[in-house]
Write a protein that holds these residues in place. Sequence first.
Motif, PDB file in Angstrom:
ATOM      1  N   PRO A 107      12.862  23.336  48.030  1.00 62.33           N
ATOM      2  CA  PRO A 107      12.618  22.612  49.274  1.00 62.33           C
ATOM      3  C   PRO A 107      13.884  22.572  50.124  1.00 62.33           C
ATOM      4  O   PRO A 107      14.992  22.525  49.592  1.00 62.33           O
ATOM      5  N   ALA A 160      15.488  12.222  54.265  1.00 59.00           N
ATOM      6  CA  ALA A 160      14.857  12.704  53.043  1.00 59.00           C
ATOM      7  C   ALA A 160      14.347  11.533  52.201  1.00 59.00           C
ATOM      8  O   ALA A 160      14.953  10.472  52.169  1.00 59.00           O
ATOM      9  N   ASP A 175      12.041  14.214  47.858  1.00 58.51           N
ATOM     10  CA  ASP A 175      12.691  15.423  48.368  1.00 58.51           C
ATOM     11  C   ASP A 175      13.933  15.763  47.538  1.00 58.51           C
ATOM     12  O   ASP A 175      14.129  16.905  47.127  1.00 58.51           O
TER      13      ASP A 175
END
Length: 159
Positions: A23, A29, A33
Amino acid sequence: MKTIPDQIADIKETLPDLTPTPPGLKVQASSHDLKARLDWGEPGLTIIDVRDFESFNKSRITGAVPMPMDELVERAKSSLEPIRDIYIYGETDEQTAEAANLLRAAGFRRVAELKGGISAWKVIEGPIDGAVEHGNPGPDAYNVFARLEHHAKAQKIHK
């Protein structure tokens, strides 16, 4: 007639891209994440904790480095490349945003604000280090005699 390298390039373009990629970095974030990047096994990032040293020592995201607000820019400039992926968190989302903005103003281009900080990280059961998380051993932790004596007493009680 096309050369062999050109033919190979043409064939590659027709194939689907099956190579998984980690990712990417987001300006804001979530804990998910960051955890996805860490689970990917990608070491090309730095996690910065801008809280005070006491809070850092009590509980922190595993692998985070302490850089309190008053030392943040100076320490980051001396130890990190401006193109490094940085995840940063503080005591609050406001402190996190302020710290991220300081780094961005100092020339760091890839800074992600970890929303929810360490609390959000704990909710998803991300790895944590610190005295609170692993217990403070106390004064008798390394006293072998006291521990053996306690163990012997506990054994007598259970018999």
